[in-house]
Design a protein around this motif. Sequence first.
Motif, short mmCIF file in Angstrom:
data_model
loop_
_atom_site.label_atom_id
_atom_site.label_comp_id
_atom_site.label_asym_id
_atom_site.label_seq_id
_atom_site.Cartn_x
_atom_site.Cartn_y
_atom_site.Cartn_z
N TRP A 168 2.80 12.27 5.06
CA TRP A 168 3.25 12.31 6.46
C TRP A 168 3.30 13.75 6.96
N GLU A 169 3.84 14.67 6.13
CA GLU A 169 3.91 16.07 6.53
C GLU A 169 2.50 16.63 6.75
N THR A 170 1.56 16.26 5.86
CA THR A 170 0.18 16.75 6.00
C THR A 170 -0.45 16.23 7.29
N GLN A 171 -0.29 14.93 7.60
CA GLN A 171 -0.87 14.36 8.81
C GLN A 171 -0.22 14.97 10.06
N ARG A 172 1.08 15.22 9.98
CA ARG A 172 1.78 15.82 11.13
C ARG A 172 1.25 17.22 11.40
N ALA A 173 1.08 18.02 10.28
CA ALA A 173 0.55 19.39 10.46
C ALA A 173 -0.86 19.35 11.04
N ARG A 174 -1.71 18.42 10.55
CA ARG A 174 -3.08 18.33 11.08
C ARG A 174 -3.06 17.89 12.55
N LEU A 175 -2.12 16.98 12.92
CA LEU A 175 -2.05 16.51 14.30
C LEU A 175 -1.64 17.65 15.23
N ILE A 176 -0.66 18.47 14.76
CA ILE A 176 -0.23 19.61 15.58
C ILE A 176 -1.37 20.61 15.71
N LEU A 177 -2.10 20.83 14.59
CA LEU A 177 -3.19 21.82 14.61
C LEU A 177 -4.32 21.38 15.53
N LEU A 178 -4.60 20.09 15.59
CA LEU A 178 -5.70 19.60 16.41
C LEU A 178 -5.26 19.21 17.82
N GLY A 179 -3.98 19.33 18.16
CA GLY A 179 -3.50 18.93 19.47
C GLY A 179 -3.94 19.88 20.57
N PRO A 180 -3.86 19.45 21.78
CA PRO A 180 -4.32 20.27 22.92
C PRO A 180 -3.49 21.54 23.10
N GLU A 181 -2.22 21.55 22.70
CA GLU A 181 -1.40 22.75 22.87
C GLU A 181 -1.97 23.91 22.05
N GLN A 182 -2.43 23.59 20.83
CA GLN A 182 -3.01 24.65 20.00
C GLN A 182 -4.30 25.17 20.59
N VAL A 183 -5.11 24.26 21.17
CA VAL A 183 -6.36 24.70 21.81
C VAL A 183 -6.04 25.59 22.99
N LEU A 184 -5.03 25.23 23.82
CA LEU A 184 -4.66 26.05 24.96
C LEU A 184 -4.09 27.38 24.50
N ALA A 185 -3.41 27.41 23.38
CA ALA A 185 -2.83 28.65 22.87
C ALA A 185 -3.91 29.64 22.46
#
Length: 488
Positions: A419-436
């Motif tokens: 779950w922690e791994t999937q959560r980290a990957r989801l945050i990394l691939l989310g639009p907020e990271q792309v905008l950052a």
Amino acid sequence: MGKVAKHQWDFGDLFAAAQTRRVWTVSELTGQIRRLLEQQIGQVWVSGEISNLRLQSSGHIYFTLKDAAAQIACALFRSEAVARRDLLADGQKVLVLGDLTVYEPRGQYQLVVRAVEFQGLGALQLAFEQLKRKLAAEGLFAPERKRPLPPYPRRIGLVTSPTGAAIRDVLHVAGRRNPMLEIVLAPCRVQGEGAAVEIAAAIRLLNEFALAPVPERPRATGLLAEPPPRLDVILVTRGGGSLEDLWAFNEEIVARAIAASAIPVVSAVGHEIDFTISDFVADVRAATPSAAAEILTEDVFASRDFLALAPQRLTDLVRRRLQNCREAWERCWTRLHRAHPRRRVEEGWQHWDELHTRMQRALRNGWKERHTLWLHLTRRLYQARPWRQLQQHRQRLESLLARLRERVRHQVHLRRQRWETQRARLILLGPEQVLARGYSVTFEEPSGRIVRDVGEIRPGQLLRTRVHRGAFVSRVEDVQPPSAAAEP
């Protein structure tokens, strides 16, 4: 005024010279040099050593002809009917007939080869290869025409020089290994002009001697007079030397004489590394004259050891035969002794005693087996008590509960890590990271539709752009096509 007039005359002279001088192009100058070389020198014979030989796929051959001080390029075209062109190689000394000319694209002079003659060792080697191919094509080297040597030759013919080292080696080895061997010498020269003719004549002479009819002899009383032995083998040999020294054995007349011999021929010419045409044509090739003598005396020399050991072997065979007869007599005596009636009675009593002993042993073993079985049943009954089974089941249940708890903890830990791994990957691939990372998303106002192509907007349209922290609204002033937008 005088100086001015002088300067005017100098400039006029230079102008006149510039009008009268001739300027050559590179092609004209190269062509003139080519014509001069072809007219003044033309076709020449040149001797030298081949180097940098190159065989092209087109069939043309290019090489350099050199001596100690200079070199010249040569070209042998496929259309030239030059014999033995396949034997050209680096390091060969040749005599070349060619037309001296200039290869204009590179501006270098060269020989266009019309004929080639090999010189020195190269010529001898060429003649050797030519004769070798010729005789091989005729089948003179074929293994099926090779004849085996007789196992015990009594008389051999020797073709060699009576003063050379080869005859001394052959006589020394043959005398040491088989003193009874008779040698018939056909002397000849083995080196120099005319040696090949003498070698061929000596081979034919030995054949005539071997095939000549044997004259009848008067018979001894009660015995048949044994005829003299025929010539069994012919040995053609000489010692080592250079290629020129051994050349007599590379002549076709010698090869033909060996091939026509009705008697098997052994060729032993030179040292171990030397090969001649006679070696290929002969039935057997020996590395040296001494090796040839050892081959011809091998069976006799081996028989000497056999004959020396024959008395001991006969003694051993007689002793073994006597031992076998003694053992057979003892076996017959034993069988006769066993067939006596008293022996039969004694064997019966012994058999009765053996049966009695076996019966007592069977009774003791039966009692032991019953006692062991009773003890085993008692132990099983003790082990089958309910309280012991209940204790075993309780221990097994506690073990299973412990394993279940450990497995549940392990699975929970694995699910939490996943779950922690999937959560980290989801945050990394989310639009907020792309905008950052500096990207933005543009929407149409007021529909909120995402703008994906420049053709979807028009000047004056309101757009809302979302960045990493917040958003802003802008109005379109100008729309540029993709090609213009790509330019800096």
